[in-house]
Design a protein around this motif. Sequence first.
Motif, short mmCIF file in Angstrom:
data_model
loop_
_atom_site.label_atom_id
_atom_site.label_comp_id
_atom_site.label_asym_id
_atom_site.label_seq_id
_atom_site.Cartn_x
_atom_site.Cartn_y
_atom_site.Cartn_z
N VAL A 91 40.79 34.49 41.61
CA VAL A 91 40.68 35.28 40.39
C VAL A 91 41.72 36.40 40.43
N GLU B 37 33.52 37.78 39.15
CA GLU B 37 34.06 36.44 38.93
C GLU B 37 34.58 35.88 40.24
N SER B 38 35.18 36.74 41.01
CA SER B 38 35.69 36.31 42.31
C SER B 38 34.54 35.82 43.20
N ILE C 84 35.65 41.47 37.04
CA ILE C 84 36.69 40.69 37.72
C ILE C 84 36.29 40.40 39.17
N GLU C 85 35.74 41.40 39.85
CA GLU C 85 35.31 41.17 41.24
C GLU C 85 34.12 40.20 41.29
N LYS D 23 31.68 34.57 42.26
CA LYS D 23 31.22 33.28 41.76
C LYS D 23 32.19 32.16 42.17
N ALA D 24 33.48 32.44 42.06
CA ALA D 24 34.48 31.44 42.43
C ALA D 24 34.40 31.11 43.93
N CYS E 252 37.30 30.56 36.62
CA CYS E 252 36.43 29.84 37.55
C CYS E 252 36.94 28.49 38.00
N GLN F 96 43.48 44.87 36.20
CA GLN F 96 43.15 45.79 37.30
C GLN F 96 44.23 46.85 37.47
#
Lengths: 134, 134, 134, 134, 134, 134
Positions: A22, B33-34, B30-31, B36-37, A16, A27
């Motif tokens: 990210v 988190e993206s 992971i997506e 949120k970022a 973050c 993946q």
Amino acid sequence: MLSRLFARTIDVSAHCDLPCGVYDPAQARIEAESIKAIIGKLADNDDPDFRTRAVLIKEQRSELVKHHLWVLWTDYFKPPHFEKYPQLHELFNKATKQAGAAGGKGSMDPAEGQKLLDYIAQIDKIFWETKAAA
Amino acid sequence: MLSRLFARTIDVSAHCDLPCGVYDPAQARIEAESIKAIIGKLADNDDPDFRTRAVLIKEQRSELVKHHLWVLWTDYFKPPHFEKYPQLHELFNKATKQAGAAGGKGSMDPAEGQKLLDYIAQIDKIFWETKAAA
Amino acid sequence: MLSRLFARTIDVSAHCDLPCGVYDPAQARIEAESIKAIIGKLADNDDPDFRTRAVLIKEQRSELVKHHLWVLWTDYFKPPHFEKYPQLHELFNKATKQAGAAGGKGSMDPAEGQKLLDYIAQIDKIFWETKAAA
Amino acid sequence: MLSRLFARTIDVSAHCDLPCGVYDPAQARIEAESIKAIIGKLADNDDPDFRTRAVLIKEQRSELVKHHLWVLWTDYFKPPHFEKYPQLHELFNKATKQAGAAGGKGSMDPAEGQKLLDYIAQIDKIFWETKAAA
Amino acid sequence: MLSRLFARTIDVSAHCDLPCGVYDPAQARIEAESIKAIIGKLADNDDPDFRTRAVLIKEQRSELVKHHLWVLWTDYFKPPHFEKYPQLHELFNKATKQAGAAGGKGSMDPAEGQKLLDYIAQIDKIFWETKAAA
Amino acid sequence: MLSRLFARTIDVSAHCDLPCGVYDPAQARIEAESIKAIIGKLADNDDPDFRTRAVLIKEQRSELVKHHLWVLWTDYFKPPHFEKYPQLHELFNKATKQAGAAGGKGSMDPAEGQKLLDYIAQIDKIFWETKAAA
């Protein structure tokens, strides 16, 4: 189990505060595990329609592995990384070629799937070193 | 760091001996988190073209989160899981709705991104419990 | 014929004044009809290349059915709907699983295609009841 | 309501006995209704991020309308149809162009969305005539 | 030949002041060459898994050819073009149908691949004439 | 220039006997020309909705350029090529990064679009040299 969950939390908080978005070699790894698993199932099954579906899905996974690796190579890694890890260009090229090999002709050999996972593990190791150094 | 790599290896070996394929809630996480970022970056930037790109990419990530969660709900989880975890249907429905909310109108609020990650963490916990019990 | 066109016009005007967008289970149904039709053709044809194409296209249709159903389940249906129709979560889960079954291993059995259409008809019935009640 | 369900059932049984697969202009129509609905919402909303999402989604719908129409024009309609309906080529060309216009620059005018629906209604009429004649 | 090649060079530098964007029938041609090449390889190979991959990839290329041609037909060509070249609608319809034929049932015949390339060459010729006349 | 154009003509007829399939840097170039053209149009237009569409389409083109270049780098070029052209890895990495830059933040500067075209021209030159030497 605890260690896994703990590590996962670290990842999340590390992602973050990064300005570059990210990224996670997991993946590519997850899709590559799928390729290896599909190769294993192909060995046990002679039904033509099953094989068609397996070959088709393996082909798609192969494209996904390539895509996730290409994104890391182009978007995450920067010139200083390539200077510090001079083998990185060739490693990515071999890994994406191997994604094609494991997804294509050579795909009935379980060793091809493992070889792909090994390349990704090398990339993963370098990736996390660069994160730790950032 | 060591604990993370160790846990990762456990995952890999756990996946391969499963007949039902390779699944991992990390893909949705992971997506998310993206997302949120990206919300974080939108707060810092008023350039209209940057915002357009951020909103567009966030929308795509939102679709990916939904897709990964839908696949888990439909393909991985089986009737016995839904019996053991009666909240699971609603949890997935709320999580995918939240992916839309965090990717859509409510998306400028960082709390929306975190709420999505919290739902995914709940799913992740149940997922690994079912794997351990398999 | 007249009744069909008339009904269609009603749909159109009903869609436009809704704040939540345009949804129609017909999208899932049309793709599911395609799956059933392909299964019928597979029964009549042993040419390996034809079967490959049929299996491939059926697989894609299966993904489309799942996608259209997932969108309805996540984006159209709201908590009050799930309260009024407590079977709705499980119905969608069974329908999307059936889309996978009819698109996958069980796919050579025409009954699997029909079973998918039956699930979608149940969803369609509830969908139009909620529209009428809105 | 009854007439709609009845008509729908007719459609389904009409599709299944066709050797050339399942086609239905409803697929294009549903996406076009979405375009018209989005134009309506854009008129009511000045929030830049909302507009970005609306424009993005409208663009995607426009591509879907075009795709569904192109498939009908290339895969469903055959030379005898084009002989019987000499205006059909131009009608499809205008309809797909209009999908682009309603999805693009002209898209803030609700009349553009309606014009697209009118073209699709013309195609729909011819489509069902050819089905009835088959 | 020379004039077309010359036009191409002009075209590249001329794109920016054109209202209709960048188009090039080469996109369809390159995918069609791929179809023809795959048909050639299918003739030499009886391995079922290889054939599955070849049929799958050919199917994808067929979709790409159709898409590139549809875009030209809908987005590049305008009413005055269709007036000047009255055969253009039918030519595009035949070419996209042929993309399906070469990608589908008839696909084991190399002549089908060449026939597709011939249609695209006819479109290419008209395309560059309209560019030269613009 | 003449030799390259001549090679192109050879290439078309020569594709079928090649084991590695059909490749052509023109695919990346055409999409990159589109990026440059879009940047030019963005400079002339302040309408927010137009800009949204332009930024969105440019983003898609950027992904297509990257994809076409990645495919060349992974699937067409082989170890002997990388030995003969030691700069090739870095050239592809710079070109795909530039596709992102021209598609992203730096995208309002026409020079960014041209820089991308220049990288692709360097790759194109090497590509045709390797074809001529094959």
